[in-house]
Scaffold this motif. Structure first.
Motif, PDB file in Angstrom:
ATOM      1  N   VAL A   1       2.490   6.467  11.343  1.00 21.35           N
ATOM      2  CA  VAL A   1       1.726   6.557  10.106  1.00 21.35           C
ATOM      3  C   VAL A   1       2.681   6.322   8.945  1.00 21.35           C
ATOM      4  O   VAL A   1       3.729   6.974   8.844  1.00 21.35           O
ATOM      5  CB  VAL A   1       1.060   7.946   9.951  1.00 21.35           C
ATOM      6  CG1 VAL A   1       0.296   8.025   8.636  1.00 21.35           C
ATOM      7  CG2 VAL A   1       0.142   8.224  11.132  1.00 21.35           C
ATOM      8  N   ASP A   2       2.334   5.393   8.044  1.00 20.57           N
ATOM      9  CA  ASP A   2       3.142   5.102   6.862  1.00 20.57           C
ATOM     10  C   ASP A   2       2.260   5.152   5.625  1.00 20.57           C
ATOM     11  O   ASP A   2       1.109   4.711   5.653  1.00 20.57           O
ATOM     12  CB  ASP A   2       3.782   3.717   6.977  1.00 20.57           C
ATOM     13  CG  ASP A   2       4.797   3.634   8.102  1.00 20.57           C
ATOM     14  OD1 ASP A   2       5.894   4.199   7.947  1.00 20.57           O
ATOM     15  OD2 ASP A   2       4.483   3.004   9.126  1.00 20.57           O
ATOM     16  N   GLY A   3       2.819   5.666   4.527  1.00 15.33           N
ATOM     17  CA  GLY A   3       2.070   5.787   3.282  1.00 15.33           C
ATOM     18  C   GLY A   3       2.233   7.177   2.710  1.00 15.33           C
ATOM     19  O   GLY A   3       3.133   7.929   3.108  1.00 15.33           O
ATOM     20  N   ASP A   4       1.393   7.545   1.777  1.00 12.31           N
ATOM     21  CA  ASP A   4       1.441   8.875   1.174  1.00 12.31           C
ATOM     22  C   ASP A   4       0.679   9.851   2.068  1.00 12.31           C
ATOM     23  O   ASP A   4      -0.549   9.911   2.040  1.00 12.31           O
ATOM     24  CB  ASP A   4       0.830   8.854  -0.234  1.00 12.31           C
ATOM     25  CG  ASP A   4       1.678   8.036  -1.201  1.00 12.31           C
ATOM     26  OD1 ASP A   4       2.913   8.018  -1.022  1.00 12.31           O
ATOM     27  OD2 ASP A   4       1.121   7.419  -2.113  1.00 12.31           O
TER      28      ASP A   4
ATOM     29  N   LEU B   1      -7.439  11.925   8.975  1.00  8.43           N
ATOM     30  CA  LEU B   1      -6.457  11.998   7.895  1.00  8.43           C
ATOM     31  C   LEU B   1      -7.138  11.896   6.532  1.00  8.43           C
ATOM     32  O   LEU B   1      -7.995  11.046   6.304  1.00  8.43           O
ATOM     33  CB  LEU B   1      -5.426  10.867   8.026  1.00  8.43           C
ATOM     34  CG  LEU B   1      -4.341  11.027   9.084  1.00  8.43           C
ATOM     35  CD1 LEU B   1      -3.420   9.813   9.085  1.00  8.43           C
ATOM     36  CD2 LEU B   1      -3.536  12.297   8.846  1.00  8.43           C
ATOM     37  N   THR B   2      -6.725  12.778   5.641  1.00  2.54           N
ATOM     38  CA  THR B   2      -7.260  12.745   4.272  1.00  2.54           C
ATOM     39  C   THR B   2      -6.464  11.796   3.390  1.00  2.54           C
ATOM     40  O   THR B   2      -6.891  11.455   2.295  1.00  2.54           O
ATOM     41  CB  THR B   2      -7.237  14.150   3.661  1.00  2.54           C
ATOM     42  OG1 THR B   2      -5.889  14.642   3.627  1.00  2.54           O
ATOM     43  CG2 THR B   2      -8.089  15.109   4.486  1.00  2.54           C
ATOM     44  N   SER B   3      -5.286  11.392   3.852  1.00  4.02           N
ATOM     45  CA  SER B   3      -4.438  10.489   3.082  1.00  4.02           C
ATOM     46  C   SER B   3      -4.803   9.037   3.375  1.00  4.02           C
ATOM     47  O   SER B   3      -5.351   8.712   4.422  1.00  4.02           O
ATOM     48  CB  SER B   3      -2.967  10.720   3.439  1.00  4.02           C
ATOM     49  OG  SER B   3      -2.623  12.084   3.393  1.00  4.02           O
ATOM     50  N   GLN B   4      -4.455   8.166   2.430  1.00  6.23           N
ATOM     51  CA  GLN B   4      -4.614   6.739   2.631  1.00  6.23           C
ATOM     52  C   GLN B   4      -3.311   6.210   3.218  1.00  6.23           C
ATOM     53  O   GLN B   4      -2.319   6.056   2.519  1.00  6.23           O
ATOM     54  CB  GLN B   4      -4.948   6.037   1.308  1.00  6.23           C
ATOM     55  CG  GLN B   4      -6.288   6.427   0.719  1.00  6.23           C
ATOM     56  CD  GLN B   4      -7.442   6.056   1.640  1.00  6.23           C
ATOM     57  OE1 GLN B   4      -7.497   4.939   2.160  1.00  6.23           O
ATOM     58  NE2 GLN B   4      -8.350   6.993   1.850  1.00  6.23           N
ATOM     59  N   CYS B   5      -3.315   5.938   4.509  1.00  8.28           N
ATOM     60  CA  CYS B   5      -2.094   5.556   5.202  1.00  8.28           C
ATOM     61  C   CYS B   5      -2.335   4.355   6.103  1.00  8.28           C
ATOM     62  O   CYS B   5      -3.460   4.047   6.469  1.00  8.28           O
ATOM     63  CB  CYS B   5      -1.579   6.715   6.063  1.00  8.28           C
ATOM     64  SG  CYS B   5      -1.154   8.204   5.156  1.00  8.28           S
ATOM     65  N   ARG B   6      -1.231   3.703   6.456  1.00  4.05           N
ATOM     66  CA  ARG B   6      -1.274   2.646   7.470  1.00  4.05           C
ATOM     67  C   ARG B   6      -0.972   3.301   8.819  1.00  4.05           C
ATOM     68  O   ARG B   6       0.085   3.907   9.002  1.00  4.05           O
ATOM     69  CB  ARG B   6      -0.244   1.565   7.151  1.00  4.05           C
ATOM     70  CG  ARG B   6      -0.509   0.854   5.825  1.00  4.05           C
ATOM     71  CD  ARG B   6       0.539  -0.192   5.508  1.00  4.05           C
ATOM     72  NE  ARG B   6       1.891   0.378   5.427  1.00  4.05           N
ATOM     73  CZ  ARG B   6       2.361   1.017   4.363  1.00  4.05           C
ATOM     74  NH1 ARG B   6       1.587   1.194   3.299  1.00  4.05           N
ATOM     75  NH2 ARG B   6       3.588   1.489   4.365  1.00  4.05           N
TER      76      ARG B   6
ATOM     77  N   THR C   1       6.384  15.633  -3.192  1.00  7.03           N
ATOM     78  CA  THR C   1       5.696  16.633  -2.338  1.00  7.03           C
ATOM     79  C   THR C   1       4.778  15.967  -1.319  1.00  7.03           C
ATOM     80  O   THR C   1       3.708  16.475  -0.999  1.00  7.03           O
ATOM     81  CB  THR C   1       4.912  17.668  -3.166  1.00  7.03           C
ATOM     82  OG1 THR C   1       3.812  17.034  -3.819  1.00  7.03           O
ATOM     83  CG2 THR C   1       5.807  18.370  -4.178  1.00  7.03           C
ATOM     84  N   THR C   2       5.187  14.809  -0.815  1.00  8.92           N
ATOM     85  CA  THR C   2       4.427  14.109   0.219  1.00  8.92           C
ATOM     86  C   THR C   2       5.386  13.551   1.256  1.00  8.92           C
ATOM     87  O   THR C   2       6.589  13.421   1.019  1.00  8.92           O
ATOM     88  CB  THR C   2       3.598  12.938  -0.345  1.00  8.92           C
ATOM     89  OG1 THR C   2       4.490  11.992  -0.957  1.00  8.92           O
ATOM     90  CG2 THR C   2       2.568  13.404  -1.352  1.00  8.92           C
ATOM     91  N   PHE C   3       4.835  13.198   2.407  1.00 14.21           N
ATOM     92  CA  PHE C   3       5.575  12.461   3.420  1.00 14.21           C
ATOM     93  C   PHE C   3       5.285  10.976   3.253  1.00 14.21           C
ATOM     94  O   PHE C   3       4.193  10.588   2.833  1.00 14.21           O
ATOM     95  CB  PHE C   3       5.155  12.907   4.822  1.00 14.21           C
ATOM     96  CG  PHE C   3       5.686  14.253   5.228  1.00 14.21           C
ATOM     97  CD1 PHE C   3       6.791  14.360   6.055  1.00 14.21           C
ATOM     98  CD2 PHE C   3       5.088  15.415   4.759  1.00 14.21           C
ATOM     99  CE1 PHE C   3       7.288  15.600   6.414  1.00 14.21           C
ATOM    100  CE2 PHE C   3       5.574  16.662   5.116  1.00 14.21           C
ATOM    101  CZ  PHE C   3       6.685  16.755   5.948  1.00 14.21           C
ATOM    102  N   CYS C   4       6.268  10.147   3.583  1.00 10.93           N
ATOM    103  CA  CYS C   4       6.047   8.699   3.525  1.00 10.93           C
ATOM    104  C   CYS C   4       5.976   8.085   4.920  1.00 10.93           C
ATOM    105  O   CYS C   4       5.666   6.892   5.051  1.00 10.93           O
ATOM    106  CB  CYS C   4       7.149   8.015   2.714  1.00 10.93           C
ATOM    107  SG  CYS C   4       8.809   8.145   3.429  1.00 10.93           S
ATOM    108  N   HIS C   5       6.239   8.908   5.959  1.00 17.26           N
ATOM    109  CA  HIS C   5       6.259   8.366   7.313  1.00 17.26           C
ATOM    110  C   HIS C   5       6.141   9.499   8.331  1.00 17.26           C
ATOM    111  O   HIS C   5       6.639  10.604   8.113  1.00 17.26           O
ATOM    112  CB  HIS C   5       7.575   7.613   7.559  1.00 17.26           C
ATOM    113  CG  HIS C   5       7.806   7.247   8.997  1.00 17.26           C
ATOM    114  ND1 HIS C   5       7.334   6.088   9.553  1.00 17.26           N
ATOM    115  CD2 HIS C   5       8.444   7.914   9.999  1.00 17.26           C
ATOM    116  CE1 HIS C   5       7.678   6.053  10.827  1.00 17.26           C
ATOM    117  NE2 HIS C   5       8.358   7.146  11.127  1.00 17.26           N
ATOM    118  N   ALA C   6       5.486   9.203   9.443  1.00 21.16           N
ATOM    119  CA  ALA C   6       5.469  10.101  10.604  1.00 21.16           C
ATOM    120  C   ALA C   6       5.233   9.267  11.849  1.00 21.16           C
ATOM    121  O   ALA C   6       4.481   8.283  11.811  1.00 21.16           O
ATOM    122  CB  ALA C   6       4.378  11.166  10.468  1.00 21.16           C
ATOM    123  N   ASP C   7       5.877   9.625  12.941  1.00 21.62           N
ATOM    124  CA  ASP C   7       5.605   8.951  14.203  1.00 21.62           C
ATOM    125  C   ASP C   7       5.777   9.919  15.357  1.00 21.62           C
ATOM    126  O   ASP C   7       6.570  10.871  15.286  1.00 21.62           O
ATOM    127  CB  ASP C   7       6.495   7.717  14.398  1.00 21.62           C
ATOM    128  CG  ASP C   7       7.968   8.056  14.569  1.00 21.62           C
ATOM    129  OD1 ASP C   7       8.368   8.417  15.698  1.00 21.62           O
ATOM    130  OD2 ASP C   7       8.731   7.948  13.586  1.00 21.62           O
TER     131      ASP C   7
END
Length: 351
Positions: A306-309, A163-168, A266-272
């Motif tokens: 996954v949570d975050g930007d 992942l290129t994003s900074q996520c939890r 223009t981002t997601f804040c969550h995916a599972d």
């Protein structure tokens, strides 16, 4: 689930093997000095006569070229391989669905100090995460597999690690695939598990919902009945859901994916990603309705969160990796498939 004619030592060994039970059994068969060779031979000899008769009279089996002398041994090996697969599927499903106590693999010595959340997920950084597995205290674990194929979660682990994003990131380790780091080997297949993105302008402008259903195409597995997909607006958020429905409830669970898109950012804040285990009755009812019209049904087990930007391309990568071998979703995420009508069916009939 257990089958008395298969030695338990053999089941435990092949269940932990990341290359898959079929390859693990072939390794034992090829090595006359293998520590489990005696257990393997006992299982071959004990293969049920009724199963042997059914296999050798199957026209599909008879088309496979073999030497006459090896026909019965090959048939017994195939019966053993299929039976082991059934046992491991039953054990994995039972462990994933265990709702009380400390389910496997959290009872393993390398994980007894780890606290999991209500979804039985733990932070990815609990492990030293690599494309080939999740290492901790001298052992390698795997991301819980959604299908019967032991490598069906490998693309998702690759996507999460990349992942290129900074996520939890939180994950569910597989209850069976646990091996010492020393001598560990995994099966890694290279394939396309990324997407370029979608028509984000149209998605951002949706006022209500947009949905589709795809019947399996030429590459999607025969165990798939169809794939449902829906976007729906909830205030300033766009919620995405997707589910791949199995043809039969006892073949495998459904694969499920959920994400939340914020058009203004223009981002997601969550995916599972998750699997849903259906009974035969539940699946029959589910197959009569679209994903957009159902409430909670079946037993849903989350595999990762996954949570975050989360960047849009990362969302597409996570989606296609979670549905590895589903060619319809690969084409959709790569903008090769239209999605501009309320209901689109690109296959005229189910398998």
């Amino acid at each position: 689930m257990s089958i008395g004619w298969i030695p338990e030592a053999l089941l435990r060994a092949v269940s932990a093997n990341a290359v898959g039970h079929r390859a693990a059994l072939k390794d034992i068969q090829r090595d006359a000095e293998h520590p489990l060779r005696h257990a393997f031979e006992l299982a071959l000899a004990a293969a049920p006569a009724a199963d042997l008769e059914a296999l050798v009279t199957d026209p599909e089996w008879s088309r496979i070229p073999r030497s006459a002398a090896g026909d019965e041994r090959a048939a017994r090996g195939e019966i053993l391989t299929r039976a082991v697969g059934e046992v491991l599927y039953g054990r994995r499903a039972a462990a994933l669905c265990q709702s009380a106590g400390r389910p496997p693999p959290y009872d393993h010595p390398a994980l007894t100090d780890v606290a999991f959340d209500n979804d039985r997920l733990v932070p990815l950084n609990t492990f030293t995460a690599r494309f080939s597995g999740l290492s901790r205290q001298g052992f390698v674990f795997a991301l819980a597999i959604p299908l019967r194929g032991e490598n069906s979660s490998a693309p998702s682990l690759q996507a999460l690690c990349g992942l290129t994003s900074q996520c939890r990131i939180r994950v569910r380790p597989d209850p069976l695939m646990i091996a010492p780091e020393a001598g560990y080997r995994s099966l890694l297949q290279k394939m396309q598990v990324f997407g370029r993105g979608l028509d984000w302008t149209r998605i951002a402008e949706l006022k209500d919902e947009e949905c589709a259903r795809w019947m399996p195409d030429e590459l999607t597995g025969a165990d798939t009945h169809y794939t449902d997909l829906v976007w729906r607006r909830r205030g300033d958020e766009m919620h995405f859901e997707c589910e791949e429905i199995p043809a039969q409830a006892d073949w495998r669970p459904a694969r499920y994916f959920h994400a939340i898109y914020l058009p203004a950012q223009t981002t997601f804040c969550h995916a599972d990603a998750a699997v849903r285990f259906y009974t035969a009755a539940e699946l029959a009812l589910r197959q009569q309705r679209h994903l957009k019209d159902i409430d909670k049904v079946g037993t849903r087990i989350k595999l990762f969160r996954v949570d975050g930007d989360l960047h849009r391309q990362d969302f597409a990568t996570l989606l296609t990796s979670a549905f590895v071998w589903n060619n319809d979703l690969r084409r959709y995420a790569s903008m090769e498939r239209d999605f501009d009508v309320e209901w689109s069916s690109v296959r005229s009939s189910p398998i």
